[in-house]
Enzyme design. Structure first.
Site, PDB file in Angstrom:
ATOM      1  N   HIS A 180      15.649  17.500  77.329  1.00  0.00           N
ATOM      2  CA  HIS A 180      16.959  18.011  76.891  1.00  0.00           C
ATOM      3  C   HIS A 180      16.685  19.208  75.993  1.00  0.00           C
ATOM      4  O   HIS A 180      16.041  19.076  74.958  1.00  0.00           O
ATOM      5  CB  HIS A 180      17.745  16.937  76.152  1.00  0.00           C
ATOM      6  N   CYS A 181      17.158  20.373  76.427  1.00  0.00           N
ATOM      7  CA  CYS A 181      16.865  21.607  75.685  1.00  0.00           C
ATOM      8  C   CYS A 181      18.060  21.931  74.781  1.00  0.00           C
ATOM      9  O   CYS A 181      19.152  22.211  75.279  1.00  0.00           O
ATOM     10  CB  CYS A 181      16.600  22.748  76.662  1.00  0.00           C
ATOM     11  N   PRO A 182      17.891  21.910  73.460  1.00  0.00           N
ATOM     12  CA  PRO A 182      19.026  22.190  72.572  1.00  0.00           C
ATOM     13  C   PRO A 182      19.499  23.639  72.663  1.00  0.00           C
ATOM     14  O   PRO A 182      20.669  23.914  72.388  1.00  0.00           O
ATOM     15  CB  PRO A 182      18.464  21.875  71.177  1.00  0.00           C
ATOM     16  N   GLY A 185      21.712  23.759  75.433  1.00  0.00           N
ATOM     17  CA  GLY A 185      22.725  22.714  75.260  1.00  0.00           C
ATOM     18  C   GLY A 185      22.877  21.840  76.483  1.00  0.00           C
ATOM     19  O   GLY A 185      23.962  21.332  76.748  1.00  0.00           O
ATOM     20  N   ASN A 186      21.806  21.660  77.226  1.00  0.00           N
ATOM     21  CA  ASN A 186      21.892  20.942  78.494  1.00  0.00           C
ATOM     22  C   ASN A 186      20.537  20.324  78.797  1.00  0.00           C
ATOM     23  O   ASN A 186      19.518  20.729  78.232  1.00  0.00           O
ATOM     24  CB  ASN A 186      22.282  21.931  79.597  1.00  0.00           C
TER      25      ASN A 186
END
Ligand SMILES: [Zn+2]
Ligand SMILES: [Zn+2]
Ligand SMILES: [Zn+2]
Length: 345
Positions: A180-182, A185-186
């Site tokens: 999950h890549c902040p 945001g996805n």
């Protein structure tokens, strides 16, 4: 579910020993288990049931989503600043070199900006990959081996395939989840992994170009550096080197304070693009290594945890397959169709 379990026979049992009975969530059949077996696999549908469910939500979903949206907004504004600020800061310079260089600069800037923004949007706003919907819960519907190695996601309340992971930030199961890549945001999963890699490539090339053009323009705008005479420095060895270094740094700082606003933006562009370049290159290299090994980041972690007993086939074919090359090549080379598939996206 319970009805089908009662009507079923006990020969669908995987671990028959004592008289501890439970229900398989996948097919609804009654299973007899060894007492206190925390995890068991159904002999009929192949679904794995864990009796030690630890469903803990440490933070509410909307809080995570809000945090993700904030990161995405900050990153979008920063990208906009790099593009607009960069164009404004070097506009005077590129046409002073030559008209041809100016045109080349604007074409390249437009291509890099369009590619970076579009791949960023695709990886940030596209669904990361939804696992296929399956029928489950009753014996006549679920056939033998239909849910092999599937587990049950207690958050989504549905079967979770061995290649899917539940992301608590997105609140859903994601197929071939990498991480999950902040910043986007996805999740990065089966449906947007290629876009994410394309975004990293585009961002790395863009930051290389920004650092090059801002350094080139900055050298032309930098005020003359006035050194005090280095002849008065005496001493030897290390002491002399330290004094000379201090003298050079002092001269650079005293000339830097005379920089115009345009010059300061160029310095900021150079420093930020070089920092980003290093971070993004490391991330891209790491991602390409996992793809080469036919893994995702999460499958890499799980293979480490299980002692690496599940060995994937490494090779460039994983990279070609990841980017969809076989589909175009195989049309012309049908004999390669039988090559083993490992990393399918
Ligand atoms: Zn079952
Ligand atoms: Zn889930
Ligand atoms: Zn996620």
């Amino acid at each position: 579910m319970a009805e089908s379990a009662e009507s079923s026979k006990d020969y669908f049992v995987t671990t028959v020993n004592e008289d501890h009975a439970t229900i398989c969530w996948g097919c609804g059949l009654r299973l007899l288990l060894r007492t206190h077996a925390p995890v068991f696999k159904c002999g009929w549908c192949g679904a794995i049931t864990s009796q030690n469910v630890n469903k803990t939500e440490t933070k509410c979903l909307w809080g995570r989503r809000l945090q993700d949206r904030c990161f995405v907004t900050i990153l979008s504004v920063f990208m906009l600043f790099l593009i607009c600020g960069g164009v404004w800061a070097v506009h005077w310079f590129v046409f002073s070199v030559s008209y041809t260089f100016g045109i080349f600069h604007y074409i390249l800037t437009a291509i890099l900006a369009a590619t970076t923004v579009s791949t960023f949007s695709l990886s940030a706003f596209r669904c990361a990959g939804t696992p296929p919907t399956l029928l489950w819960g009753s014996y006549p519907v679920v056939g033998k081996g239909d849910l092999k190695n599937y587990t049950f996601c207690h958050y989504c309340v549905k079967p979770k395939s061995p290649r899917a992971h539940h992301c608590r930030s997105c609140g859903t199961c994601v197929l071939d989840m990498d991480h999950h890549c902040p910043f986007i945001g996805n999740c990065v999963g089966a449906a947007n992994h290629r876009h994410f890699i394309a975004f990293l490539f585009s961002a790395v090339f863009s930051t290389i170009y920004i650092s090059f053009i801002s350094a080139y323009a900055g050298l032309h705008i930098w005020p003359p550096v006035k050194y005090r005479s280095l002849g008065h420095l005496n001493g030897s060895g290390r002491d002399l080197a330290i004094r000379a270094f201090k003298e050079v740094m002092l001269a650079l700082v005293s000339s830097a304070v005379q920089l115009s606003a345009r010059g300061l933006i160029l310095v900021y562009l150079f420093v930020s693009s070089v920092s980003l370049q290093i971070g993004l290159s490391v991330l891209l290299w790491q991602q390409l290594c996992y793809i080469y090994e036919g893994k995702t980041y999460l499958s890499h972690l799980s293979s480490q945890g299980s002692g690496g007993d599940h060995i994937e086939e490494k090779g460039c074919q994983n990279i070609f397959r990841f980017f969809g090359c076989p589909y175009s090549i195989f049309r012309y080379l049908p004999t390669l169709r039988n090559s083993p598939k490992r990393h399918t996206k």
